[in-house]
Design an enzyme around this catalytic site. Sequence first.
Site, PDB file in Angstrom:
ATOM      1  N   CYS A  56      20.342 -15.401  -7.528  1.00 56.43           N
ATOM      2  CA  CYS A  56      20.999 -16.317  -6.586  1.00 56.43           C
ATOM      3  C   CYS A  56      20.028 -17.406  -6.128  1.00 56.43           C
ATOM      4  O   CYS A  56      19.078 -17.133  -5.390  1.00 56.43           O
ATOM      5  CB  CYS A  56      21.529 -15.523  -5.390  1.00 56.43           C
ATOM      6  SG  CYS A  56      22.034 -16.535  -3.979  1.00 56.43           S
ATOM      7  N   CYS A  59      19.836 -17.954  -2.325  1.00 63.25           N
ATOM      8  CA  CYS A  59      19.099 -16.841  -1.710  1.00 63.25           C
ATOM      9  C   CYS A  59      17.603 -17.106  -1.766  1.00 63.25           C
ATOM     10  O   CYS A  59      16.879 -16.933  -0.770  1.00 63.25           O
ATOM     11  CB  CYS A  59      19.405 -15.530  -2.429  1.00 63.25           C
ATOM     12  SG  CYS A  59      21.143 -15.041  -2.440  1.00 63.25           S
TER      13      CYS A  59
END
Length: 392
Positions: A56, A59
């Site tokens: 991600c 993230c």
Amino acid sequence: MKQFVYIVFLLLSLHVSAQTEKNYGIQFYHGTWKEACDKAKAENKLIFVDFYTKWCGPCLNMAENVFILPFIGDFYSTNFVNMKIDAENGEGVELAKRYGVNSYPTYVFVDPKNGDVVHRSKSRQEAEQFLATGKSALVPELRSGYLIEEFAKGRDDREFLKNYIHYNASIYERENVQKAFEMLVKKGAKLTDSDVWDIFKANIRGTDNPYFQELVKNYDVFVKALGKEVVDNKLYMETRNISLEELNRLPEFKGKSLNKYLVQINALVRDKKYDETDALIRATMADTSINQQDFIEQLRFIVRGSYWSPETPVEWLGRCVSYLQYIAYNSDDRQDPYIHQEYAALLERLIRLTPGAEKVFPKSIMEKPEFGAKEYSMRPKNLAQKPTRKKK
């Protein structure tokens, strides 16, 4: 004596450095979920969980650019027991399922006494917004569950609707923002009210809504109430993708000339009229009356959206390289590596597509590097590839 003083100074410096590093950013707890719950109950704190995955990008961006900030670390480490949980590994799989996590990053604030979620948020957030997310978790009236439940009951007082809008804006739920904003206006709030204008400016996009039309119709009233710079900036931001005819009908606001250039350039690119596009781009570059830094930022998007297709003519690629050269040479943002990476990457591609280039340029330019990475990319090395989902 001087040597002794120097040694003392060095030891003090190392101590301060160690203390700074110790308190740098969010301090995440690395025990099990049960241990985290026990710790949070003992300290009378909520648990903050950052649900992430190894592939991600947002993230990783949060971890590298927001979680590490001292003021973020100070607030979160003081008020919560913090955990980073990989939603695809270990007990994170079951926890992600339990708390309904289906996008990343997702931020969950849990009451350790009963395991219930008291506040939820998600997505990449700027530092100030992420701080506000944490602060909201500590105020029952600002928590997501409370806001959602009260809105479903039909609550529509002004302060509540503003809080509901701010929360939904932070998680990019634009339909909820739009619905609540309509309720706010129906309850008597005016666009010229500073708090309502701030919501309108930040969250209500486009030119085909009644609020934008009200702004255009009463431009002078808005300027008097809010100031010309504030009003013009909203008009400037919302009119980059409308037709030239519609743009010409609008009041004369700061930035209108640049938007007229951009509207025409985008139309010519779509129609693949590259000679006309090139002439207009160069005319815009030469126009000292417009904000060249704003033009540079928009030109990046125009160029980026057109040159990576395999069908793009080599002639247009060459022109795109010249535009990226202009951007790389003239952008005031010297800290943005993408500006220079895009220029270098496209330049490499153009060289490889040029007949006879192998006789002039070294083999290392004409082919992929012999050692190490084979692609010139800004993708972080510690960001895994997103797994391919199996079709059912």
